[in-house]
Design an enzyme around this catalytic site. Structure first.
Site, mmCIF file in Angstrom:
data_model
loop_
_atom_site.group_PDB
_atom_site.id
_atom_site.type_symbol
_atom_site.label_atom_id
_atom_site.label_comp_id
_atom_site.label_asym_id
_atom_site.label_seq_id
_atom_site.Cartn_x
_atom_site.Cartn_y
_atom_site.Cartn_z
ATOM 1 C CB ILE A 32 32.978 38.574 32.866
ATOM 2 C CG1 ILE A 32 33.347 39.922 32.301
ATOM 3 C CG2 ILE A 32 34.038 38.071 33.839
ATOM 4 C CD1 ILE A 32 33.333 41.044 33.330
ATOM 5 C CG HIS A 100 27.988 30.531 40.275
ATOM 6 N ND1 HIS A 100 28.474 30.927 41.499
ATOM 7 C CD2 HIS A 100 29.058 30.100 39.565
ATOM 8 C CE1 HIS A 100 29.789 30.753 41.531
ATOM 9 N NE2 HIS A 100 30.176 30.243 40.366
ATOM 10 C CG HIS A 102 30.073 27.685 35.877
ATOM 11 N ND1 HIS A 102 30.742 28.813 35.459
ATOM 12 C CD2 HIS A 102 30.372 27.535 37.190
ATOM 13 C CE1 HIS A 102 31.437 29.314 36.477
ATOM 14 N NE2 HIS A 102 31.234 28.565 37.539
HETATM 15 P P1 AMP Z 1 33.289 29.999 40.265
HETATM 16 O O1 AMP Z 1 34.752 29.713 40.143
HETATM 17 O O2 AMP Z 1 32.441 28.773 40.052
HETATM 18 O O3 AMP Z 1 32.949 30.749 41.538
HETATM 19 O O4 AMP Z 1 32.944 30.906 39.032
HETATM 20 C C1 AMP Z 1 32.823 32.287 39.095
HETATM 21 C C2 AMP Z 1 32.661 32.773 37.687
HETATM 22 O O5 AMP Z 1 32.161 34.092 37.715
HETATM 23 C C3 AMP Z 1 33.955 32.792 36.862
HETATM 24 O O6 AMP Z 1 33.805 31.930 35.724
HETATM 25 C C4 AMP Z 1 34.093 34.267 36.457
HETATM 26 O O7 AMP Z 1 34.579 34.420 35.145
HETATM 27 C C5 AMP Z 1 32.666 34.769 36.599
HETATM 28 N N1 AMP Z 1 32.524 36.196 36.869
HETATM 29 C C6 AMP Z 1 33.163 36.921 37.822
HETATM 30 N N2 AMP Z 1 32.762 38.207 37.779
HETATM 31 C C7 AMP Z 1 31.825 38.281 36.792
HETATM 32 C C8 AMP Z 1 31.042 39.341 36.258
HETATM 33 N N3 AMP Z 1 31.113 40.599 36.738
HETATM 34 N N4 AMP Z 1 30.208 39.070 35.233
HETATM 35 C C9 AMP Z 1 30.122 37.820 34.735
HETATM 36 N N5 AMP Z 1 30.828 36.781 35.197
HETATM 37 C C10 AMP Z 1 31.685 37.006 36.211
#
Ligand code: AMP
Ligand code: ZN
Length: 116
Positions: A32, A100, A102
């Site tokens: 997002i 997850h 990336h």
């Molecule tokens: P991390 O810091 O590796 O836990 O990354 C979490 C990621 O999730 C971040 O890059 C956020 O931008 C992404 N994120 C959080 N909420 C959402 C959402 N509802 N849809 C898509 N991505 C999200």
């Protein structure tokens, strides 16, 4: 499914996302808040908190996700390569506690760690 996990809710369709891919075990969707022209994440449908909680029984699933990443990256147009990032735990900068991967690419991808 973990009740208060945002990525579990995305996997279940309770929170909307821009889906990239889905199969029985894996879901992929665009971040997002992208840091590059292409930025999506692969998540296991199974709620695994992070690599710190991953176990031997998850080995095949994690392997499948890693092999899927380049296929999806190519489908998203990242023909010259891409970066994969897995943040694990608070010390690794993890913000969403559902494992997850990336996948990031396109545009200018700087060196991963800035050195002075
Ligand atoms: P991390 O810091 O590796 O836990 O990354 C979490 C990621 O999730 C971040 O890059 C956020 O931008 C992404 N994120 C959080 N909420 C959402 C959402 N509802 N849809 C898509 N991505 C999200
Ligand atoms: Zn979850």
């Amino acid at each position: 499914m973990s009740d208060n996990c945002i990525f579990c809710k995305i996997v279940h369709g309770d929170i909307p996302s821009r889906k990239v891919y889905e199969d029985d075990e894996v879901f992929a969707f665009h971040d997002i808040n992208p840091v590059a022209p292409v930025h999506f994440m692969l998540v296991p449908k199974l709620h695994i908190v992070s690599l710190l909680e991953a176990e031997e029984v998850h080995a095949a699933l994690l392997g499948r996700m890693l092999l899927l990443a380049p296929k999806l990256a190519l489908e998203q147009g990242l023909k010259n390569g891409f970066r994969t990032v897995i943040n694990s735990g608070k010390g690794g900068g993890q913000e969403v506690f559902h494992l997850h991967i990336h996948v990031i690419g396109g545009g200018n991808i700087p060196p991963m760690v800035k050195r002075d």
